[in-house]
Design a protein around this motif. Sequence first.
Motif, PDB file in Angstrom:
ATOM      1  N   ASN A   1      24.252 -77.135  83.117  1.00  0.00           N
ATOM      2  CA  ASN A   1      24.376 -75.670  83.102  1.00  0.00           C
ATOM      3  C   ASN A   1      25.802 -75.249  82.747  1.00  0.00           C
ATOM      4  N   ARG A   2      26.631 -76.264  82.438  1.00  0.00           N
ATOM      5  CA  ARG A   2      27.969 -76.026  81.925  1.00  0.00           C
ATOM      6  C   ARG A   2      28.272 -77.069  80.872  1.00  0.00           C
ATOM      7  N   LEU A   3      28.830 -76.630  79.765  1.00  0.00           N
ATOM      8  CA  LEU A   3      29.246 -77.557  78.723  1.00  0.00           C
ATOM      9  C   LEU A   3      30.718 -77.361  78.387  1.00  0.00           C
ATOM     10  N   ASN A   4      31.473 -76.978  79.428  1.00  0.00           N
ATOM     11  CA  ASN A   4      32.923 -76.830  79.274  1.00  0.00           C
ATOM     12  C   ASN A   4      33.666 -77.610  80.355  1.00  0.00           C
ATOM     13  N   LEU A   5      33.076 -78.740  80.772  1.00  0.00           N
ATOM     14  CA  LEU A   5      33.724 -79.580  81.774  1.00  0.00           C
ATOM     15  C   LEU A   5      35.019 -80.166  81.222  1.00  0.00           C
ATOM     16  N   ASN A   6      36.059 -80.216  82.050  1.00  0.00           N
ATOM     17  CA  ASN A   6      37.278 -80.878  81.612  1.00  0.00           C
ATOM     18  C   ASN A   6      37.158 -82.382  81.864  1.00  0.00           C
ATOM     19  N   ARG A   7      38.164 -83.133  81.463  1.00  0.00           N
ATOM     20  CA  ARG A   7      38.090 -84.599  81.559  1.00  0.00           C
ATOM     21  C   ARG A   7      37.877 -85.060  82.999  1.00  0.00           C
ATOM     22  N   GLN A   8      38.584 -84.469  83.943  1.00  0.00           N
ATOM     23  CA  GLN A   8      38.443 -84.916  85.329  1.00  0.00           C
ATOM     24  C   GLN A   8      37.066 -84.576  85.878  1.00  0.00           C
ATOM     25  N   GLU A   9      36.542 -83.415  85.531  1.00  0.00           N
ATOM     26  CA  GLU A   9      35.201 -83.056  85.982  1.00  0.00           C
ATOM     27  C   GLU A   9      34.154 -84.020  85.441  1.00  0.00           C
ATOM     28  N   ARG A  10      34.381 -84.534  84.258  1.00  0.00           N
ATOM     29  CA  ARG A  10      33.430 -85.492  83.685  1.00  0.00           C
ATOM     30  C   ARG A  10      33.490 -86.843  84.389  1.00  0.00           C
ATOM     31  N   GLU A  11      34.625 -87.121  85.023  1.00  0.00           N
ATOM     32  CA  GLU A  11      34.728 -88.336  85.832  1.00  0.00           C
ATOM     33  C   GLU A  11      34.091 -88.150  87.202  1.00  0.00           C
ATOM     34  N   ASP A  12      34.203 -86.954  87.743  1.00  0.00           N
ATOM     35  CA  ASP A  12      33.769 -86.706  89.123  1.00  0.00           C
ATOM     36  C   ASP A  12      32.294 -86.349  89.240  1.00  0.00           C
ATOM     37  N   LEU A  13      31.754 -85.669  88.246  1.00  0.00           N
ATOM     38  CA  LEU A  13      30.358 -85.231  88.311  1.00  0.00           C
ATOM     39  C   LEU A  13      29.427 -86.431  88.202  1.00  0.00           C
ATOM     40  N   SER A  14      28.359 -86.418  88.969  1.00  0.00           N
ATOM     41  CA  SER A  14      27.360 -87.477  88.908  1.00  0.00           C
ATOM     42  C   SER A  14      26.015 -86.903  88.491  1.00  0.00           C
ATOM     43  N   SER A  15      25.216 -87.745  87.883  1.00  0.00           N
ATOM     44  CA  SER A  15      23.856 -87.352  87.566  1.00  0.00           C
ATOM     45  C   SER A  15      23.032 -87.369  88.856  1.00  0.00           C
ATOM     46  N   ILE A  16      21.765 -87.043  88.767  1.00  0.00           N
ATOM     47  CA  ILE A  16      20.890 -87.013  89.943  1.00  0.00           C
ATOM     48  C   ILE A  16      19.720 -87.961  89.730  1.00  0.00           C
ATOM     49  N   SER A  17      19.270 -88.546  90.833  1.00  0.00           N
ATOM     50  CA  SER A  17      18.158 -89.478  90.764  1.00  0.00           C
ATOM     51  C   SER A  17      16.831 -88.727  90.689  1.00  0.00           C
ATOM     52  N   MET A  18      15.903 -89.300  89.948  1.00  0.00           N
ATOM     53  CA  MET A  18      14.568 -88.721  89.781  1.00  0.00           C
ATOM     54  C   MET A  18      13.505 -89.508  90.542  1.00  0.00           C
ATOM     55  N   ARG A  19      13.892 -90.587  91.223  1.00  0.00           N
ATOM     56  CA  ARG A  19      12.872 -91.482  91.759  1.00  0.00           C
ATOM     57  C   ARG A  19      12.598 -91.245  93.243  1.00  0.00           C
ATOM     58  N   ARG A  20      11.406 -91.677  93.639  1.00  0.00           N
ATOM     59  CA  ARG A  20      10.976 -91.676  95.037  1.00  0.00           C
ATOM     60  C   ARG A  20      10.254 -92.998  95.296  1.00  0.00           C
ATOM     61  N   ASP A  21      10.348 -93.467  96.534  1.00  0.00           N
ATOM     62  CA  ASP A  21       9.699 -94.727  96.915  1.00  0.00           C
ATOM     63  C   ASP A  21      10.089 -95.867  95.983  1.00  0.00           C
ATOM     64  N   ARG A  22      11.417 -96.054  95.853  1.00  0.00           N
ATOM     65  CA  ARG A  22      11.981 -97.170  95.076  1.00  0.00           C
ATOM     66  C   ARG A  22      11.561 -97.151  93.610  1.00  0.00           C
ATOM     67  N   GLY A  23      11.204 -95.986  93.116  1.00  0.00           N
ATOM     68  CA  GLY A  23      10.870 -95.867  91.705  1.00  0.00           C
ATOM     69  C   GLY A  23       9.387 -95.857  91.410  1.00  0.00           C
ATOM     70  N   ALA A  24       8.554 -95.910  92.444  1.00  0.00           N
ATOM     71  CA  ALA A  24       7.106 -95.873  92.221  1.00  0.00           C
ATOM     72  C   ALA A  24       6.638 -94.476  91.827  1.00  0.00           C
ATOM     73  N   PHE A  25       7.379 -93.465  92.255  1.00  0.00           N
ATOM     74  CA  PHE A  25       7.001 -92.082  91.983  1.00  0.00           C
ATOM     75  C   PHE A  25       8.250 -91.280  91.611  1.00  0.00           C
ATOM     76  N   THR A  26       8.025 -90.109  91.031  1.00  0.00           N
ATOM     77  CA  THR A  26       9.113 -89.164  90.784  1.00  0.00           C
ATOM     78  C   THR A  26       9.328 -88.306  92.021  1.00  0.00           C
ATOM     79  N   ASN A  27      10.517 -87.719  92.131  1.00  0.00           N
ATOM     80  CA  ASN A  27      10.794 -86.848  93.269  1.00  0.00           C
ATOM     81  C   ASN A  27      10.749 -85.378  92.843  1.00  0.00           C
ATOM     82  N   SER A  28      11.183 -84.509  93.722  1.00  0.00           N
ATOM     83  CA  SER A  28      11.062 -83.069  93.471  1.00  0.00           C
ATOM     84  C   SER A  28      12.014 -82.564  92.390  1.00  0.00           C
ATOM     85  N   SER A  29      12.990 -83.380  91.977  1.00  0.00           N
ATOM     86  CA  SER A  29      13.913 -82.973  90.908  1.00  0.00           C
ATOM     87  C   SER A  29      13.308 -83.168  89.519  1.00  0.00           C
ATOM     88  N   TRP A  30      12.258 -83.942  89.437  1.00  0.00           N
ATOM     89  CA  TRP A  30      11.583 -84.227  88.163  1.00  0.00           C
ATOM     90  C   TRP A  30      10.808 -82.997  87.708  1.00  0.00           C
TER      91      TRP A  30
END
Length: 311
Positions: free
Chosen positions: A155-184
């Motif tokens: 939702n932002r494409l103006n991250l600076n270099r440090q923000e690109r180091e600090d920001l993390s993606s989010i997991s989509m899995r549930r039950d060790r990857g057997a299912f997707t979670n509510s973020s999917w």
Amino acid sequence: MVGIVKTSILIAALALTASCRNTNVSQAAPAAVVISTQNAGDNRVAKEVFGYIPAASNQQSEAFGGYARGCQAGAVQLPETGATWQAMRLSRNRNWAQPDTVDYVQDLSRFAAMMDGWDGIYVGDMSQPRGGPMLTGHASHQTGLDADIWMLPPNRLNLNRQEREDLSSISMRRDRGAFTNSSWTEQHMQLLRAAASDPRTARIFVFPGAKIAMCNWETGDRAWLNRIRPWYGHHYHFHVRLRCPDGDNGCENQAPPPAGDGCGDAQNWVNDILNPPPPTPVDPNATPRAPRGPLTMARLPVQCLAVAQSQ
């Protein structure tokens, strides 16, 4: 219905763009990789050679070898920021790839920007400036034909270099990857369908539950599902692997996936996650295998020595 039509039009446009750039890529046959003989005694650890080179070679763009044993000449750097993408973790210097891959990522980002809730994509690791084995992380990503796309909708494409180091993606899995979670979301499936429908794509790696979700979601043409392959991890990002560009005779394609949509195979993965099979018995009389050790320069294609040495 309007959303389905819109998505179909966007995928068709993406595929048309790809076909104009490389009309014969889907027919490319696996090439034989020439393994070095002139440097057969070069026992330097390849990741120590390629891992510290800061820029691309001054050569014609070409991929050599296989995805997990190769290198790339004349790589192109994905710009750190574009109208519809940002390259992440810039400190790794892994936003380099073959021109086809850079074009592909930009095309996919424009598709993503047309989806609800997405401004484009965050791009994770591609390859090092000259490909080859990395100091840390991936075994593949060596030929400039792999790219990791974050699952996190930007939702932002103006991250600076440090923000690109600090920001993390989010997991989509549930039950060790057997299912997707509510973020999917449906948008994740639309993005993956567009990515897999591009004729440049060889396969896409994603966690098993996501593949099953897409198998259940698709009610029309299922051909694209063949390129979606379940694999360990891959719940914070999906991994796109492209075919060898047409004319790259030193590049080795991976064997194509088995015929069919692959949904049964993904279900087997899920079943094994939920009910793990018993471990394979260890043969006490088996001769232990000697550790192979890290990949050396002598085990790379012959062209990789020139790629590493190019000024």
